[in-house]
Design a protein around this motif. Structure first.
Motif, PDB file in Angstrom:
ATOM      1  N   VAL A 123       3.774   9.121   1.481  1.00 47.92           N
ATOM      2  CA  VAL A 123       2.991   8.319   2.415  1.00 47.92           C
ATOM      3  C   VAL A 123       2.895   9.104   3.721  1.00 47.92           C
ATOM      4  O   VAL A 123       3.916   9.373   4.362  1.00 47.92           O
ATOM      5  CB  VAL A 123       3.653   6.950   2.691  1.00 47.92           C
ATOM      6  CG1 VAL A 123       2.872   6.189   3.748  1.00 47.92           C
ATOM      7  CG2 VAL A 123       3.758   6.140   1.416  1.00 47.92           C
ATOM      8  N   GLY A 124       1.677   9.487   4.090  1.00 47.74           N
ATOM      9  CA  GLY A 124       1.526  10.292   5.295  1.00 47.74           C
ATOM     10  C   GLY A 124       2.354  11.567   5.193  1.00 47.74           C
ATOM     11  O   GLY A 124       2.229  12.334   4.234  1.00 47.74           O
ATOM     12  N   ASP A 125       3.231  11.768   6.159  1.00 46.60           N
ATOM     13  CA  ASP A 125       4.071  12.966   6.173  1.00 46.60           C
ATOM     14  C   ASP A 125       5.383  12.778   5.424  1.00 46.60           C
ATOM     15  O   ASP A 125       6.199  13.694   5.371  1.00 46.60           O
ATOM     16  CB  ASP A 125       4.375  13.371   7.628  1.00 46.60           C
ATOM     17  CG  ASP A 125       3.116  13.753   8.388  1.00 46.60           C
ATOM     18  OD1 ASP A 125       2.205  14.342   7.762  1.00 46.60           O
ATOM     19  OD2 ASP A 125       3.033  13.453   9.591  1.00 46.60           O
ATOM     20  N   PHE A 126       5.614  11.585   4.838  1.00 44.21           N
ATOM     21  CA  PHE A 126       6.865  11.318   4.131  1.00 44.21           C
ATOM     22  C   PHE A 126       6.654  11.612   2.644  1.00 44.21           C
ATOM     23  O   PHE A 126       5.932  10.893   1.949  1.00 44.21           O
ATOM     24  CB  PHE A 126       7.303   9.857   4.317  1.00 44.21           C
ATOM     25  CG  PHE A 126       7.401   9.422   5.755  1.00 44.21           C
ATOM     26  CD1 PHE A 126       7.742  10.322   6.748  1.00 44.21           C
ATOM     27  CD2 PHE A 126       7.143   8.101   6.112  1.00 44.21           C
ATOM     28  CE1 PHE A 126       7.836   9.923   8.076  1.00 44.21           C
ATOM     29  CE2 PHE A 126       7.233   7.697   7.431  1.00 44.21           C
ATOM     30  CZ  PHE A 126       7.579   8.612   8.415  1.00 44.21           C
ATOM     31  N   GLY A 139      13.014   1.492   0.540  1.00 46.34           N
ATOM     32  CA  GLY A 139      11.963   2.161  -0.214  1.00 46.34           C
ATOM     33  C   GLY A 139      11.172   3.157   0.592  1.00 46.34           C
ATOM     34  O   GLY A 139       9.954   3.245   0.453  1.00 46.34           O
ATOM     35  N   SER A 140      11.859   3.956   1.418  1.00 40.71           N
ATOM     36  CA  SER A 140      11.175   4.919   2.288  1.00 40.71           C
ATOM     37  C   SER A 140      11.726   6.324   2.083  1.00 40.71           C
ATOM     38  O   SER A 140      12.945   6.532   2.037  1.00 40.71           O
ATOM     39  CB  SER A 140      11.344   4.518   3.759  1.00 40.71           C
ATOM     40  OG  SER A 140      10.862   5.534   4.612  1.00 40.71           O
ATOM     41  N   GLY A 191       0.808  -1.211   0.000  1.00 41.75           N
ATOM     42  CA  GLY A 191       0.000   0.000   0.000  1.00 41.75           C
ATOM     43  C   GLY A 191       0.840   1.260   0.000  1.00 41.75           C
ATOM     44  O   GLY A 191       0.475   2.267  -0.630  1.00 41.75           O
ATOM     45  N   SER A 192       1.985   1.233   0.679  1.00 43.12           N
ATOM     46  CA  SER A 192       2.840   2.418   0.684  1.00 43.12           C
ATOM     47  C   SER A 192       3.421   2.677  -0.703  1.00 43.12           C
ATOM     48  O   SER A 192       3.555   3.836  -1.120  1.00 43.12           O
ATOM     49  CB  SER A 192       3.958   2.264   1.716  1.00 43.12           C
ATOM     50  OG  SER A 192       4.811   1.192   1.398  1.00 43.12           O
ATOM     51  N   ASP A 193       3.767   1.620  -1.452  1.00 41.42           N
ATOM     52  CA  ASP A 193       4.224   1.801  -2.834  1.00 41.42           C
ATOM     53  C   ASP A 193       3.135   2.468  -3.674  1.00 41.42           C
ATOM     54  O   ASP A 193       3.417   3.348  -4.501  1.00 41.42           O
ATOM     55  CB  ASP A 193       4.588   0.447  -3.454  1.00 41.42           C
ATOM     56  CG  ASP A 193       5.729  -0.247  -2.733  1.00 41.42           C
ATOM     57  OD1 ASP A 193       6.711   0.423  -2.381  1.00 41.42           O
ATOM     58  OD2 ASP A 193       5.630  -1.476  -2.529  1.00 41.42           O
TER      59      ASP A 193
END
Length: 342
Positions: A50-53, A114-115, A39-41
């Motif tokens: 993703v969110g605050d990133f 991957g962040s 889901g983050s991908d």
């Protein structure tokens, strides 16, 4: 050169040619076979964050990867070259108060494949060859095929959420949201001995996947009068949808003195919720973030349970990444979609 799945901005996903990685000191090079689309991908692909990133530079996506060992750098040891392995995506610092307290999953200085939480970003695992710290390699248990092993990372997330909930033996567990993480949470609750597992979602196909994972009751989330609701309240509720309505359902459906675990990542900013229920019912509200030691447990559970194969709805070659991401985003049809880097 190797092929990599790189996000350059919202909606800008490219298959780029990348330099052949060389293992640095303490590193291993892995030939990636499968990578699961998370889901983050999808959030990085659709929204650029993703969110605050937020993305600030092109980033290789992916943190759910399995493959085989190719070579090691200076000072690195591990499984012999050619050994099938899964890659634990986190590298905690080992020195912060959280790490020293045995909670490396909330390390304040971790690196995660991957962040975009850090800058420069931590490049991910969606490439045909990657270099990672050798300590992150885990040999696949005997009999575990790489395809199913690609579920190890999301299953670890689910196992951690279940452990945050406490003893589930003989309990009624409610899971709101039957996406890949929700379905794996159902499977983790079943493995933990839950007697009744109720799964909710808006989509019939998602509920079919939840049933395959072990849900004993599958309920339409938009129908409070659905006859599939069990008559008794849940002892534990795990919110896996990442929406405020799911958290509200958990708070209203769990028993007095019960436990609610917030696993789904809610939208950025403030999220209103029924706080008075938390008080009047003395409900324990707990967060669950990523995992640590559960990764090894996930591999063992996957080796023992062929039924997890039912949650893999498609495998697409990396050159079809755009189509694979579209398929993964269509929850009316898909659960977990894998990229094949062979």
């Amino acid at each position: 050169m190797v092929l990599g799945c790189v996000i350059h901005g919202p909606g800008d996903l490219r298959i780029d040619e990348l330099p052949e990685p060389e293992p640095g000191p303490g590193q291993a090079v892995v030939a990636v076979r499968y990578g699961g689309i998370c889901g983050s991908d999808l959030h990085y692909h659709r929204h650029g964050g993703v969110g605050d990133f937020r993305l600030r530079e092109p980033m290789l996506l992916g943190h759910e990867v399995v493959g085989t060992v190719v070579a090691y750098g200076d000072g690195a040891t591990g499984p012999a070259p050619g050994t099938p392995v899964a890659v634990h995506p986190a590298t905690p610092c080992g020195a912060c108060p959280e790490c020293l307290d045995g909670r490396a999953n909330v390390c304040r200085d971790t690196r995660y494949l991957g962040s975009a939480a850090r800058f420069p970003h931590v490049q991910g695992g969606f490439a045909s060859r990657i270099a990672v710290p050798a300590v992150q390699l885990r040999t696949l248990p005997e009999g575990l095929e790489p395809r199913r092993a690609a579920l190890a990372e999301p299953l670890s997330v689910a196992l951690h959420a279940v452990r945050r909930a406490g003893d589930l033996a003989g309990r009624h567990v409610l899971v709101t949201g039957a996406g890949p993480i929700g379905c794996l949470t159902v499977a983790a609750a079943r493995a933990a001995g839950a007697a009744t597992i109720t799964a909710t979602d808006l989509l019939p196909r998602a509920l079919e996947f939840a049933a395959a994972a072990g849900a004993t009751a599958c309920v339409r989330a938009d129908d409070p009068d659905d006859p599939s609701w069990p008559s008794d309240e849940a002892d534990v509720a795990i919110e896996a949808s990442g929406v405020a309505a799911g958290l509200d359902t958990c708070l209203r459906r769990v028993r007095r003195g019960g436990v609610v675990v917030q696993l789904g990542m809610l939208p950025p900013g403030q999220t209103p919720f029924a706080g008075n229920l938390l008080v009047a019912r003395e409900i324990d509200l707990r967060g669950a973030f990523r995992f640590h030691a559960e990764f090894d447990d996930a591999l063992r559970l996957l080796a023992a349970e062929p039924s997890f194969d039912a949650l893999i709805s498609a495998v697409r070659p990396v050159r079809e990444a755009a189509e694979a991401f579209g398929q993964a985003a269509d929850r009316s049809q898909s659960c977990k979609v894998l990229l094949d880097f062979a």
